[in-house]
Design an enzyme around this catalytic site. Sequence first.
Site, PDB file in Angstrom:
ATOM      1  CG  HIS A  27       2.814  -1.239  -7.452  1.00 12.70           C
ATOM      2  ND1 HIS A  27       3.976  -1.337  -7.110  1.00 12.70           N
ATOM      3  CD2 HIS A  27       2.635  -0.958  -8.972  1.00 12.70           C
ATOM      4  CE1 HIS A  27       4.812  -0.662  -8.273  1.00 12.70           C
ATOM      5  NE2 HIS A  27       4.060  -0.813  -9.296  1.00 12.70           N
ATOM      6  CE1 TYR A  28       1.708  -3.579   0.485  1.00  8.55           C
ATOM      7  CE2 TYR A  28       0.804  -5.837  -0.016  1.00  8.55           C
ATOM      8  CZ  TYR A  28       1.727  -5.108   0.598  1.00  8.55           C
ATOM      9  OH  TYR A  28       2.628  -5.499   1.524  1.00  8.55           O
ATOM     10  CD  GLU A  92       1.120   1.637  -5.865  1.00 13.70           C
ATOM     11  OE1 GLU A  92       0.665   1.117  -4.977  1.00 13.70           O
ATOM     12  OE2 GLU A  92       2.256   2.045  -5.826  1.00 13.70           O
ATOM     13  CG  ASP A 144       3.828  -4.041  -3.613  1.00 11.13           C
ATOM     14  OD1 ASP A 144       5.093  -4.402  -3.638  1.00 11.13           O
ATOM     15  OD2 ASP A 144       3.539  -3.074  -4.490  1.00 11.13           O
TER      16      ASP A 144
HETATM   17 ZN   LIG Z   1       4.657  -1.586  -5.024  1.00  7.29          ZN
END
Ligand SMILES: [Zn+2]
Length: 202
Positions: A27-28, A92, A144
């Site tokens: 993810h970002y 993340e 993302d």
């Molecule tokens: Zn995400």
Amino acid sequence: MMDITQSPSPNFDDRPIDLPIDMLILHYTGMKTGAKALERMCDPAAEVSAHYMVEEDGSIFQLVSEDKRAWHAGVAFWRGHTNINARSIGIEIVNPGHEWGYRPFPEAQIMAVITLCKSILSRHMIEPRNIIGHSDVAPTRKMDPGELFPWELLAHEGIGIGEFEGEASQETLAEFGYDITDWQAALTAFNRHFRPENLLKA
Ligand SMILES: [Zn+2]
């Protein structure tokens, strides 16, 4: 050698005992700063988390133990499965994202992501095609980690798939794992991951 700062989040629960950990979701953060993202993922009211967060300078934080279910994917689908949090590890990666000023991921950050992924892959049997982005598993909701994420570089390090051979048809993408119910969304998610030039040239 990898330094990991523990930053425990209350936002997790038990994994079902009968499921393998066989997916890795990148993810970002999509927030203005990494500090804000970390604060949010540790706030019980937010009810979101990930196992790890990687800062732009390469600092790695662990929020949830790998044997617990972190809450990062939400409503999602891949290769017939919808219980994505239950079977995945979530990372993340700090970046403001498309909402706050999407920008290239610094080299130090990507190097840390690669080291972290290699360490995760040493503990769990995760197929390359199950190492994917949030947008791959939730194409109608998520963008993302986005078209600037260097998937090919990771693939050169043995993490995931960098190139998709052949034509992107409804049949091939569905077979690969995408939910193609919304075909345009699925194709855009595919392009973000495997043909980013299709988004970047615009
Ligand atoms: Zn995400």
